[in-house]
Structures are given as C-alpha cells and as structure tokens.
Design an enzyme around this catalytic site. Sequence first.
Site, PDB file in Angstrom:
ATOM      1  N   LYS A 150       0.840  -1.191   0.000  1.00 45.77           N
ATOM      2  CA  LYS A 150       0.000   0.000   0.000  1.00 45.77           C
ATOM      3  C   LYS A 150       0.890   1.261   0.000  1.00 45.77           C
ATOM      4  CE  LYS A 150      -0.712   1.307   4.780  1.00 45.77           C
ATOM      5  NZ  LYS A 150       0.044   2.485   4.801  1.00 45.77           N
ATOM      6  N   ASP A 179      -0.861  -6.311   2.633  1.00 43.86           N
ATOM      7  CA  ASP A 179      -1.370  -5.493   3.729  1.00 43.86           C
ATOM      8  C   ASP A 179      -0.742  -6.156   4.946  1.00 43.86           C
ATOM      9  OD1 ASP A 179      -2.982  -4.818   6.058  1.00 43.86           O
ATOM     10  OD2 ASP A 179      -4.248  -3.767   4.624  1.00 43.86           O
ATOM     11  N   HIS A 180       0.241  -5.522   5.547  1.00 39.91           N
ATOM     12  CA  HIS A 180       1.048  -6.279   6.515  1.00 39.91           C
ATOM     13  C   HIS A 180       0.235  -6.725   7.731  1.00 39.91           C
ATOM     14  CE1 HIS A 180       1.721  -2.464   8.705  1.00 39.91           C
ATOM     15  NE2 HIS A 180       2.100  -3.205   9.736  1.00 39.91           N
ATOM     16  N   GLU A 218      -1.880   3.907  18.051  1.00 39.82           N
ATOM     17  CA  GLU A 218      -0.415   4.017  18.105  1.00 39.82           C
ATOM     18  C   GLU A 218      -0.043   5.153  19.023  1.00 39.82           C
ATOM     19  OE1 GLU A 218       1.749   3.359  14.259  1.00 39.82           O
ATOM     20  OE2 GLU A 218      -0.104   4.249  13.548  1.00 39.82           O
ATOM     21  N   ASP A 237      -4.194   6.042   5.545  1.00 35.46           N
ATOM     22  CA  ASP A 237      -2.990   5.365   6.037  1.00 35.46           C
ATOM     23  C   ASP A 237      -3.327   4.051   6.747  1.00 35.46           C
ATOM     24  OD1 ASP A 237      -0.154   5.283   6.578  1.00 35.46           O
ATOM     25  OD2 ASP A 237      -0.647   5.735   8.678  1.00 35.46           O
ATOM     26  N   HIS A 242      -5.769  -1.429   6.602  1.00 35.12           N
ATOM     27  CA  HIS A 242      -5.593  -2.324   7.754  1.00 35.12           C
ATOM     28  C   HIS A 242      -6.895  -2.553   8.523  1.00 35.12           C
ATOM     29  CE1 HIS A 242      -1.516  -1.762   6.736  1.00 35.12           C
ATOM     30  NE2 HIS A 242      -1.248  -0.697   7.479  1.00 35.12           N
TER      31      HIS A 242
HETATM   32  C1  BG6 Z   1       1.637   1.453   8.360  1.00 36.83           C
HETATM   33  C2  BG6 Z   1       1.274   2.903   8.442  1.00 36.83           C
HETATM   34  O1  BG6 Z   1       0.946   0.835   7.292  1.00 36.83           O
HETATM   35  O2  BG6 Z   1       1.294   0.810   9.575  1.00 36.83           O
HETATM   36  C3  BG6 Z   1       1.969   3.562   9.610  1.00 36.83           C
HETATM   37  O3  BG6 Z   1       1.649   3.554   7.229  1.00 36.83           O
HETATM   38  C4  BG6 Z   1       1.711   2.801  10.884  1.00 36.83           C
HETATM   39  O4  BG6 Z   1       1.572   4.910   9.767  1.00 36.83           O
HETATM   40  C5  BG6 Z   1       1.982   1.308  10.699  1.00 36.83           C
HETATM   41  O5  BG6 Z   1       2.555   3.324  11.892  1.00 36.83           O
HETATM   42  C6  BG6 Z   1       1.533   0.532  11.921  1.00 36.83           C
HETATM   43  O6  BG6 Z   1       1.917  -0.795  11.793  1.00 36.83           O
HETATM   44  P1  BG6 Z   1       2.138  -1.724  13.073  1.00 36.83           P
HETATM   45  O7  BG6 Z   1       2.471  -3.060  12.509  1.00 36.83           O
HETATM   46  O8  BG6 Z   1       3.240  -1.100  13.874  1.00 36.83           O
HETATM   47  O9  BG6 Z   1       0.845  -1.706  13.832  1.00 36.83           O
END
Ligand code: BG6
Length: 498
Positions: A150, A179-180, A218, A237, A242
């Site tokens: 993304k 999408d991680h 976060e 974002d 997500h």
């Molecule tokens: C990313 C966003 O896709 O996911 C970031 O662009 C965010 O802004 C991050 O900080 C959060 O990922 P995780 O795995 O730390 O929850």
Amino acid sequence: MESATIVLFGATGDLAKRKIYPALYNLFIEGKLPSPFSIIGLGRREWSHDTFQSNVRQSLDRFSRRKPADPEAVQKFAAAFRYSVLDIDRQEDYRKLRELIESREAELGVAPNRLFYLSVGPEYFTTIANHIQEGGLGSEEGWKRLVIEKPFGRDLQSARELNRELSRSFAEEEIYRIDHYLGKPMVQKLESLQQANPAIHALWNRQHISNVQITANESVGVEERAGYYDRAGAVRDMFQNHLLQLLMMAAIQLPHASSPDKVRFKKKLVLEALEPLSKENVAADVVRGQYEGYAAEPGIAPGSMTDTLIAARLRIDNSVWRGVPFYLRTGKKMKDKSTRIVFEFKEPLKTPWAKDAERAAPNLLVVEIGPKEGITLHLNEKDSEGDGTFKPLQVTLQAGQEDAPEAYENLIYDAWNGDPTFFAHWDEIELSWKWVQPILDAFEENLVPLHPYAAGSYGPQESDALPEQDGFRWLFDDKPEIPTEIRKGDLYAYHAND
Ligand code: BG6
C-alpha cells in the site's frame, strides 16, 4: 518451495532494511527458503555487490528479531545477494537486469521463477510493471509474480486506474498486494479459530454477540513521514486498508475447510454487505480527530485539517451480523500502542431486577494482535471464597508466542509459495475504496467536524460517544471504570433476535 529469484526494487530503502532482509534471513535460518535461491537488489545508488551485501548484513544486526549469531550462516545468506543500478525509466537498465537474473540462474541452477517485489513509492508501480513486461523479464518457463505494498491508490478512481495499468502486465493471480496486518500471526489465527472450533463458530453471530470493537492505536505521531501523512491522514494510512482488513477477518464466516479463493470470496461478501454511507450522513457514524500540536510538526501544512484519528460505526447487513454494530478506530499519539479485536457477548440471562451481586461482566472474546499477542475468552465464575459475587475467569485460547514470526516473514513465505490467502484481492481493494469514498468526500468538504484531542489520550470525547450512543463503551481503555448499568440494546436481545 520452488527455487526462485527475488528481484527487489527499492533495495536501498527503509522498508527493505527494516523488514524485508530480516524477514528473509529468519526464513533462511529456519530452512524455509529453497536452496538455491537468488536475490537481486535494485536502486539508484552506485553500489557494488559487496557494498550491498554489507548493508544487508548490517540491517540484520539492527533489525532482525534473531540477532545473527553464526557468521558462517550470515555469510552464506548474504552471498545470495547481487546488486544492479537501476533508473526506473531507463530501458538499458532493465536489459542489464535481465542478463544478471539469467546469469545467476544459470550459475546457481535456480529455476526461472521470478518474484518482483516493488518496495518503492506507488507512483513508480506502473512504469516498473510495464518495463518488466516489455523487457521480457518474466520467463515463459517459470512463473512471475508481482508484490506491491500500500498505498494502492488514494481514492476509488486512482485505485481503479492503477489496477487497470498493472493488469496490462500482470494477471490478478500474479499480483500479491501486501497489507502487513494480514501477515500478523493473530490475524491469521482468526481463520482457523472458527474452522477448528464448532463451539466458537456457533457463537460467532448476531444471536450471541452484541458488538465488535476493532482498535489500532499508536502512541507515535507522524514521525519523519510528514509529506506523505499530511496528504493521507488516518483514513488512507490505516483505515481503508488495515482496519477494513481486520473487519473482514472478524466478520468472515468460515465453517469449513477453506481454500485461498474461498477465504477471499467470503471476505468480499463482508464488504459487499456493509451498509453504505452517503457523504451527507458520514458525520452520524464517523468521528475525525487530530492530535494537538500536529499542525505545528515539521513538514505539516499550518492549519492542516488532516485526520490523525478516525473512529467509525459500521453495520453489516447480512443474516449473520444484522443489528450488531462494529466500532473501528485508529489514531496516532494515543495513550498506548494496541491493536485488538473485542467481541462482546450478549447477556441473555441478565434480568433488569438482578441485584448487583448477581451481575456478571459480559463475556468477551479478545484477540490481541499487537504488541501483546493472544486470544482470550473472558468468562465469569462464582467467587466461592468471597461474598458469592462473580469474579473474572480468563481462558487463553491462543497464547502469544515469544519469538513469533514477523508479518513480513509470513507474507514473503506465502508469496514465494504462491499462496494468496493473506493478500488483498483487487475486489477487496475496490470495495473498500468504494465504501470509504463518501468519507473522503465529506472530510474534503469539511462536512465532518475535526475534533482536537490531547496527545497521549484515547482521542476526543466524540470517539467515546460512538459506542456510548448504543449503550456500549470502548473496552480495555485504561480509564476509570464506568459503573455497570443495564444497557440499552442488549437486554433480551437474544430473544428479540430469534
Ligand atoms: C503502516 C502505516 O501501514 O502501519 C503507519 O503507514 C503505521 O503509519 C503502521 O505506523 C503501523 O503498523 P504496526 O504493525 O506497527 O501496527
């Protein structure tokens, strides 16, 4: 696993260093990479193979969850890496790249299977994909796959254009959209939790669940990404991708053994059943927030109206979830970093005349996705020692693993293996943008107020008000307990929903 070459665009970039090399290394250490394998890194910098390999080694020291202990293994791993300079517009560079891929395949005996990983800005996706196609970088004798991250577009129209362009060079089944969040172990467990447990599956519906809460908070702010973030906001974002992926995984119905196609088909059904918003009514179900001090951060436009928090109430209009609100929220600079899904159960046995002592807390199924991991069922038991009231009983269904693989390990492994289950299909992307588009429009036209919130808080009061309007509240926020009272909505709901 079939032997293959990973061709990594953006090999000198941040994502490669922080996530991709450590993920590949951990897969290698676990014996999950095929032998032999070849990795070719591409970037604008004039690096030699040696410089590249030493950068890869350094990234392992800094970012790998397993610190490289065995120098011989590290040496062997790094030796699989080669580097080539690439200006994405220069045809000549793709010709050289092709020669390098082919010579390494011949040298190592690697099959002509090629995974093109685009760890670059989305503005380069189309150009690179076209060059791969036109330069014949995919081989007739093997498979070719495209891995992209993304953002996939910035609204419905741009996402459609991007997809149209990419599909000129790659078929849908060759495209792996990362999408991680779908790579996170606890998100992946959601699929099997229902399938392996008929008892859980039986409860996973409107008859038993009063509301579902999905939080991805976060504690960090915008950090060094002001330029990107100020144009994206929390809605692009985190939310469109997500959070809606978590929603699909939470609401999916998977009673039987499934295939990648079936999982993705069932996820699509969830999005199709989402009650659509219209620009004019967005404000009734969506809260937009911005942390105090955001507009003064370096690189942020003064007076910026960008959302750093979004909270929303969604309704799924199908026979499984009709009448169950899904509350979703994500924000930066929140009190803590926590990603979780909470399923709150109805309380059919609760009677309005029950004395306090007879009241038990609602049962919950809690999926902690990160940084804490685990799946827990919150029940009650009678406190036989004390005064006969109920006390909480937590049953761990899935313990978080100390050394759990990182999302990128799972995803790279799956892409290499050709398993698309935990990658976003185009249909999901298109439907999610379609659902989000009225929110983008309403934000753009300032039809939704922007609420400031204190850094280190749980967001503006308006975000709390969303579930409170229905008689619920965000669970697990570290705030003083609100006295239990009979909630509107869930009382007798069991019978009413029959
Ligand atoms: C990313 C966003 O896709 O996911 C970031 O662009 C965010 O802004 C991050 O900080 C959060 O990922 P995780 O795995 O730390 O929850």
